[in-house]
Motif scaffolding. Sequence first.
Motif, PDB file in Angstrom:
ATOM      1  N   GLU A  30       0.816  -1.215   0.000  1.00 18.71           N
ATOM      2  CA  GLU A  30       0.000   0.000   0.000  1.00 18.71           C
ATOM      3  C   GLU A  30       0.852   1.268   0.000  1.00 18.71           C
ATOM      4  N   ALA A  31       1.838   1.349   0.866  1.00 23.84           N
ATOM      5  CA  ALA A  31       2.671   2.552   0.954  1.00 23.84           C
ATOM      6  C   ALA A  31       3.377   2.834  -0.368  1.00 23.84           C
ATOM      7  N   ILE A  34       0.831   4.175  -2.895  1.00 24.42           N
ATOM      8  CA  ILE A  34       0.518   5.584  -2.612  1.00 24.42           C
ATOM      9  C   ILE A  34       1.645   6.481  -3.120  1.00 24.42           C
ATOM     10  N   GLU A  35       2.865   6.097  -2.816  1.00 23.36           N
ATOM     11  CA  GLU A  35       4.027   6.873  -3.259  1.00 23.36           C
ATOM     12  C   GLU A  35       4.091   6.936  -4.783  1.00 23.36           C
ATOM     13  N   ILE A  37       1.618   6.705  -6.967  1.00 20.31           N
ATOM     14  CA  ILE A  37       0.575   7.585  -7.508  1.00 20.31           C
ATOM     15  C   ILE A  37       0.970   9.038  -7.302  1.00 20.31           C
ATOM     16  N   LYS A  38       1.480   9.361  -6.134  1.00 20.38           N
ATOM     17  CA  LYS A  38       1.884  10.747  -5.851  1.00 20.38           C
ATOM     18  C   LYS A  38       3.018  11.195  -6.758  1.00 20.38           C
ATOM     19  N   THR A  59      -8.606  -2.411  -3.648  1.00 24.30           N
ATOM     20  CA  THR A  59      -8.166  -1.817  -2.378  1.00 24.30           C
ATOM     21  C   THR A  59      -9.113  -2.192  -1.242  1.00 24.30           C
ATOM     22  N   GLY A  66      -5.975   3.704   3.090  1.00 17.64           N
ATOM     23  CA  GLY A  66      -5.230   4.910   2.719  1.00 17.64           C
ATOM     24  C   GLY A  66      -5.170   5.053   1.204  1.00 17.64           C
ATOM     25  N   LEU A  67      -4.908   3.949   0.530  1.00 18.46           N
ATOM     26  CA  LEU A  67      -4.866   3.939  -0.931  1.00 18.46           C
ATOM     27  C   LEU A  67      -6.261   4.177  -1.496  1.00 18.46           C
ATOM     28  N   GLU A  69      -8.625   5.981  -0.193  1.00 17.69           N
ATOM     29  CA  GLU A  69      -8.910   7.418  -0.075  1.00 17.69           C
ATOM     30  C   GLU A  69      -8.160   8.217  -1.133  1.00 17.69           C
ATOM     31  N   LEU A  70      -6.913   7.874  -1.380  1.00 17.70           N
ATOM     32  CA  LEU A  70      -6.132   8.576  -2.394  1.00 17.70           C
ATOM     33  C   LEU A  70      -6.759   8.398  -3.779  1.00 17.70           C
ATOM     34  N   THR A  74      -8.367  11.213  -6.341  1.00 19.63           N
ATOM     35  CA  THR A  74      -7.482  11.510  -7.461  1.00 19.63           C
ATOM     36  C   THR A  74      -8.293  12.093  -8.613  1.00 19.63           C
TER      37      THR A  74
END
Length: 185
Positions: A30-31, A34-35, A37-38, A59, A66-67, A69-70, A74
């Motif tokens: 997941e982390a 997220i990174e 996508i950012k 997800t 967390g993912l 929500e991102l 988006t």
Amino acid sequence: KIGIKTNMFFKRNSIDPSILLHKLIDEGSEAEAIEMIKENGKNVNVNYEFNNLVPIFKTINRQMYGLFELIVNTEGFDCSTSDECGESLLQSLMYTFRTASSNDQKAQLTRLIEIILNSSNFDFNVQNINLDTALSVAAESPELCWVVEKLIADPNVNVNVINDVMRGALGNAIVNNNIEAIKLL
């Protein structure tokens, strides 16, 4: 433990980020997702269907909130994406909420529903396969009156959308004898 990361061995930067998102979700990273996508921004299609699956539903299955929500927040996220039953994301979560067997499961689903309700990216007038909107589905169940309340507070929500059996949210509330939703509507 010694600080060696997967990206030291794999050339993930050569993989299409939309496909890599699926891979990272499948791996439980997941982390890293997220990174990615950012870092890649608009180069990641968060709606990209791979092997008949879209990332947002993956997800949920992997409990990557967390993912989740991102992705929901988006730019370009398609809130009309449907599950295998033809239900939009929010409607699918509400149906699952109504049939949840534990308080823990209901708490997780409440969190996901609230993420969507707080998203400026979401069109709550999206209709499912039966032409129901999120408000129509929420009006069916007393357990979801908190969703009805939030939806009718949104000036962009159309309370008069009619489904395939010629009922709107109020009609669904009446048929299901949901007195609290009737009062709210």
